[in-house]
Design a protein around this motif. Structure first.
Motif: not given
Length: 369
Positions: A145-154
């Protein structure tokens, strides 16, 4: 009578000298390769290490689809625009997103989505997707799946406002192998929060910015130093200017300087301006142009980092019109800058033309057509 004529000539010479502002070498605007995709405002852009420019996403009320939030990406190699075969954004369309590049990876995210279907809703975003500039494709995770980072989670600490990390019409840049994003609009108000992304730790942290909150600000880089300026909070147009070289440092604000008409800075404050850097002689300069809210929205200003001052240069030709929420970028050799897309208003995507600015040369009106 002869004495009077000599006096008049002397006074005329003084007058002409006083009015000379070096207008003949303040730069020239001319047409360049027209953007090949749909018109758009609030698009996102970034540049790879070879100097190729990428533009994508954004908003266009007039596209013949139910969803007016765009997902396509285009690449400019210095002479023509080409659509990226695998460049469609891997999530729903949005506008007002930001991007930064670290090594061979571009990180694109944040933004806002206007709802256009019954099962959709307006939404602010805090996530970022990674685009591999070598493979020309989106980075995938272990599940494909497309990799992503989330400010809210990381975010590296839970001591932050989760609402503030979802924003649009903010700024982004890279410095020292890390990415920085922030300011912009959050849930109907302006933010001054800037976040730092560490690609090795895959974590976000507070970048420690203490300047004013703002929407639609501008950034550019000169000799490894980031200049952040402009933007607005409501009708309050920001005049503070900041430099980042690993630490945030305030610079001279956009205020008038007594006795120097060329430093009438009241025309500078604005938001949603385009910015780029280019060489004026042997020195790299920063430029801001267009936008909304300025006393003269067609004006263009040059920033000289060595004396922390701004100088007005050749404004947009009349045929070029206004440019709100467009994209500014530099040529590969930084000899000139470009402005493309944008519109006559914040949600009015009326422009596909690309214009080139050459600093330090005489204006030539024949280039305007």
């Amino acid at each position: 009578m002869k004495k009077v004529n000599l006096l008049l000539l002397a006074l005329l010479g003084l007058f002409l000298g006083a009015c000379d502002s070096n207008d003949d070498t303040d730069g020239d605007w001319g047409k360049a390769a027209e953007f090949s995709g749909n018109n758009r405002v609030c698009a996102v852009s970034f540049t790879d290490k070879e100097g190729n420019v990428y533009i994508g996403m954004g908003y266009n009320e007039d596209v013949k689809t139910a969803d007016k939030n765009l997902t396509d990406f285009w690449k400019f190699n210095g002479s023509k625009w080409e659509r990226l075969e695998n460049g469609t954004f891997p999530d729903k369309g949005r506008y007002g997103s930001v991007a930064f590049v670290i090594g061979d990876t571009a990180y694109i995210g944040a933004g806002f989505r206007r709802a256009y279907t019954g099962d959709d809703e307006n939404r602010y975003y805090s996530d970022f997707y990674a685009y591999d500039l070598v493979k020309q494709d989106w980075v995938k995770d272990a599940n494909g799946e497309p990799w992503k980072t989330d400010i809210k989670e990381d975010f590296e600490s839970d001591k932050f406002d989760p609402v503030q990390c979802a924003f649009y019409s903010g700024i982004a840049f890279s410095h020292g192998g890390k990415g920085y994003v922030g300011t912009g609009q959050i849930d109907g108000r302006a933010s001054n929060m800037i976040y730092c992304f560490d690609p090795k730790a895959k974590k976000w942290s507070d970048a420690g910015f203490s300047g004013d909150s703002r929407v639609g600000a501008s950034v550019f880089e000169i000799d490894g130093k980031i200049i952040l300026c402009l933007g607005a909070s409501g009708s309050d147009y920001r005049r503070d200017v900041w430099m980042f070289d690993g630490e945030w440092k305030p610079k001279r604000s956009l205020a008038d300087v007594y006795g120097k008409k060329s430093d009438d800075y009241d025309e500078i404050p604005r938001q949603y301006a385009a910015s780029f850097v280019a060489y004026d002689g042997n020195l790299l300069r920063g430029y801001i142009a267009g936008g909304m809210g300025a006393r003269n929205m067609r004006s263009c200003w040059e920033y000289r980092i060595e004396n922390d001052r701004w100088y007005e240069v050749t404004e947009f030709p009349v045929v070029m019109g206004n440019c709100v929420a467009g994209v500014g970028f530099s040529s590969k050799d930084k000899k000139y800058g470009y402005i493309t897309v944008g519109g006559s208003g914040l949600l009015s995507a009326t422009r596909s033309a690309t214009w080139k600015f050459i600093p330090g040369v005489e204006e030539d009106d024949e280039n305007d057509y």
